[in-house]
Design a protein around this motif. Structure first.
Motif, PDB file in Angstrom:
ATOM      1  N   ARG B 426      58.718  13.642  17.645  1.00 61.22           N
ATOM      2  CA  ARG B 426      57.927  13.322  18.823  1.00 61.22           C
ATOM      3  C   ARG B 426      58.441  14.020  20.095  1.00 61.22           C
ATOM      4  O   ARG B 426      57.787  13.996  21.134  1.00 61.22           O
ATOM      5  N   GLY B 427      59.614  14.633  20.032  1.00 61.64           N
ATOM      6  CA  GLY B 427      60.161  15.315  21.207  1.00 61.64           C
ATOM      7  C   GLY B 427      59.254  16.462  21.648  1.00 61.64           C
ATOM      8  O   GLY B 427      58.806  17.266  20.822  1.00 61.64           O
ATOM      9  N   THR B 428      58.966  16.531  22.947  1.00 59.28           N
ATOM     10  CA  THR B 428      58.008  17.536  23.429  1.00 59.28           C
ATOM     11  C   THR B 428      58.642  18.517  24.413  1.00 59.28           C
ATOM     12  O   THR B 428      59.733  18.268  24.939  1.00 59.28           O
ATOM     13  N   ARG B 429      57.889  19.603  24.632  1.00 60.75           N
ATOM     14  CA  ARG B 429      58.324  20.626  25.583  1.00 60.75           C
ATOM     15  C   ARG B 429      58.572  20.025  26.968  1.00 60.75           C
ATOM     16  O   ARG B 429      59.598  20.275  27.594  1.00 60.75           O
ATOM     17  N   GLN B 430      57.603  19.202  27.404  1.00 61.49           N
ATOM     18  CA  GLN B 430      57.723  18.617  28.742  1.00 61.49           C
ATOM     19  C   GLN B 430      58.963  17.723  28.822  1.00 61.49           C
ATOM     20  O   GLN B 430      59.678  17.712  29.837  1.00 61.49           O
ATOM     21  N   GLY B 431      59.215  16.981  27.762  1.00 57.29           N
ATOM     22  CA  GLY B 431      60.387  16.115  27.734  1.00 57.29           C
ATOM     23  C   GLY B 431      61.678  16.911  27.818  1.00 57.29           C
ATOM     24  O   GLY B 431      62.597  16.569  28.577  1.00 57.29           O
ATOM     25  N   ALA B 432      61.742  18.006  27.042  1.00 61.98           N
ATOM     26  CA  ALA B 432      62.951  18.833  27.033  1.00 61.98           C
ATOM     27  C   ALA B 432      63.176  19.489  28.394  1.00 61.98           C
ATOM     28  O   ALA B 432      64.304  19.530  28.901  1.00 61.98           O
ATOM     29  N   LEU B 433      62.099  20.006  28.990  1.00 62.23           N
ATOM     30  CA  LEU B 433      62.230  20.655  30.297  1.00 62.23           C
ATOM     31  C   LEU B 433      62.661  19.651  31.364  1.00 62.23           C
ATOM     32  O   LEU B 433      63.573  19.927  32.156  1.00 62.23           O
TER      33      LEU B 433
END
Lengths: 72, 509
Positions: B426-433
């Motif tokens: 479920r980890g997303t690009r927006q979350g990582a950034l």
């Protein structure tokens, strides 16, 4: 880790590792490292506690990775 | 004269090994950066153990133990657990992913996982910002050793180490860096263990370590317990130090090692070596030096810089000069083995992630290999700048504190994106950034903005990892849950295919 958490032996393995950290934290909070006991006349308590911790991880790892790890 | 001949021969062996590595290499990017993914368990052990066992284990670690008693050893217990966690939990996936998809850097893995070029730039810059100054600490450590032993200026030792590093990394690439670590590690263990046995037999001839402990009881018994003579290592700090050690799983120069493995069986056997030879043997040696032998043999030191080199001072006082030169060789070995892996990691990130990944996507295999080699020289020049900076007396700080207070918190900021990217669908690009960005900004603000008395009030005067990492992780999780989940295509590549591959016999060949 997904493969480890996906079956019971793996969950028990993770639980043992977690419990060892918790037990070590509790012992530290209770002041076991503040006692001036020297095992064999030279081993200080932070050393003894850490060696005990590593041994728990070593035994848990040996049992799990050589008998239950899905990718073995 | 003997000093110069011995150190010259030592350097020559490293240069010859590097030249041999260049001759046998396949001249491809995968061979130069990933050692052709051929590293077996024994080489990997030396590679990783001596990538992390820098001159810090000879200077910084015993120095803190000397001043503060044995509490700082909890960093080691945490680190051993952290390295084991990397190889038990993350390593197999990272290795399989990079092998199946020909990835050459862990930053590349995450940028593909999150489909984000912005994340690639952010992670590259962050890792380089925290790893490059740490490379500079290694020549500095050797420089101090040279200074203490020969009386030569600090820059001579720093320059000697830097030249060896540049030649080793430019010519040898990852394979020879890994193989040379066997040679360097053997020299270092022999020097560290040999000096310990010899010093104990000379200084405490009656009862060895028991005699040393008894003498410390008389001098200052608080040096044998926590919180130590200065009252520093309270239970809260001990647990915090352990947690900081645990973050070792996110050190980029260690993470990249997992990508060079030959097959998945390495991940089954590697933790055994980490526990037995790392946790129960190797790190005990500098612990005994710093917490028992040095305080009993040479009590009364209060200056952190003097405490940093207390082991070397004891060796010079009690053992023959030729052996002190051999020990200095061991320190150089430790410094070179760590800095070489850090340099390799940095040059890979520059060439593969910043140049090919962002600025010049059409760059060929040969071009990025050349860029990686050139960037090594640039990184060393910058790292030497750090050394000169310290030599001028600006920002001088005990070595152990640099590692645990600056580099480790910096490395930790990519940990949520790394762990989530490999284990959480479920980890997303927006979350990582968002998580990485906020974590890094918070860390920088916390380190740079201090009160008039030097307190880091933005960090609540805690260790920098303690407030920044939970904030980073929390933002990563919350933003990931609030944004659309990654595509099925990404789930197939990063989870389904990898799990199938690891379950198959193909991954054991």
């Amino acid at each position: 880790m997904r493969e480890i958490a996906g079956h019971w032996p793996g969950r028990i393995f993770l639980l043992v590792l977690l419990l060892s950290v918790v037990v070590m934290a509790v012992l530290v909070a209770q002041g076991i490292t503040e006692t001036d006991v020297l095992l064999f006349g030279w081993m200080t308590m932070p050393l003894v506690l850490g060696i005990g911790f590593i041994l728990v991880w070593l035994v848990a790892y040996l049992i799990y990775f050589f008998h239950f790890w899905p990718y073995r | 004269m003997f000093d110069y001949i011995a150190l010259g021969l030592f350097g020559l062996v490293i240069i010859m090994l590097a030249a041999y590595g260049y001759r046998i290499s396949a001249k491809t990017a995968e061979d130069y950066m990933m050692a052709g993914r051929t590293i077996g368990v024994v080489v990997m052990f030396f590679f990783v153990l001596f990538a992390i066992s820098s001159s810090w284990t000879f200077y910084g670690f015993p120095g803190v133990l000397y001043l503060h008693g044995p509490g700082y050893v909890f960093f080691i217990w945490g680190s051993v657990a952290g390295f084991a966690c990397l190889y038990m939990f993350l390593g197999p996936r990272l290795w399989a992913l990079s092998k199946l998809n020909r990835y050459l850097s862990p930053v590349e893995v995450l940028s593909e996982r999150y489909e984000s070029r912005a994340l690639r730039i952010m992670l590259s810059v962050t890792i380089l910002a925290f790893i490059v100054p740490y490379v500079g600490i290694q020549p500095l450590g050797v420089g101090r050793g040279f200074e203490a032993l020969t009386g030569m200026p600090l820059w001579v030792g720093a320059a000697y180490t830097s030249v060896l590093l540049v030649i080793l990394v430019i010519l040898g690439g990852m394979r020879i860096v890994a193989w040379v670590n066997i040679f360097l590690g053997t020299v270092y263990i022999t020097a560290l263990l040999g000096s310990l046995f010899w010093a104990v037999s000379v200084i405490f001839p009656e009862a060895g370590l028991v005699q040393a402990a008894q003498e410390i009881v008389v001098i200052d018994s608080q040096k044998l317990t926590t919180p130590g003579p200065l009252g520093e290592y309270t239970p809260v700090l001990l647990i915090g130090t352990f947690v900081v050690g645990l973050m070792a799983f996110s050190w980029p120069h260690v993470v990249i090692g997992a990508m060079t493995a030959r097959d998945k069986t390495l991940f089954k056997w590697f933790p055994l070596l980490i526990f037995i030879f790392g946790g129960l043997f190797f790190y005990i040696i500098p612990f005994i030096w710093g917490s028992l032998v040095a305080p009993a043999a040479l009590p009364g030191i209060t200056d952190p810089a003097e405490a940093d080199r207390v082991v070397q001072t004891v060796i010079q006082l009690y053992l023959p000069r030729w052996f002190a030169v051999f020990v200095l060789m061991g320190v150089i070995a430790a410094a070179v083995s760590t800095a070489a892996v850090q340099l390799m990691t940095s040059s890979i990130i520059v060439a593969r992630d910043l140049i090919q990944g962002v600025l010049k996507p059409e760059a060929s295999d040969r071009e990025i290999t050349t860029i990686a080699r050139y960037s090594v020289a640039g990184i060393v020049v910058i790292s030497l700048g750090v050394t000169i900076f310290v030599q001028l007396g600006i920002g001088e700080e005990a070595m152990a504190m640099y590692l645990t207070d600056v580099s480790v918190p910096g490395f930790a900021q990519w940990a949520p994106a790394l762990v989530g990217g490999l284990l959480w669908k479920r980890g997303t690009r927006q979350g990582a950034l968002a998580g990485t960005g906020i974590g890094v900004l918070y860390l920088l603000a916390g380190l740079l903005i201090t009160g008039s008395d030097g307190t880091r009030f933005l960090l609540f005067d805690l260790h920098p990892v303690v407030p920044t990492l939970p904030v980073n992780a929390l933002v990563y999780v919350v933003v990931s849950l609030l944004t659309p989940k990654p595509s099925e295509h990404i789930e197939d590549i990063f989870f389904t295919e990898v799990e199938d591959y690891l379950l198959s016999d193909r991954s054991a060949q």
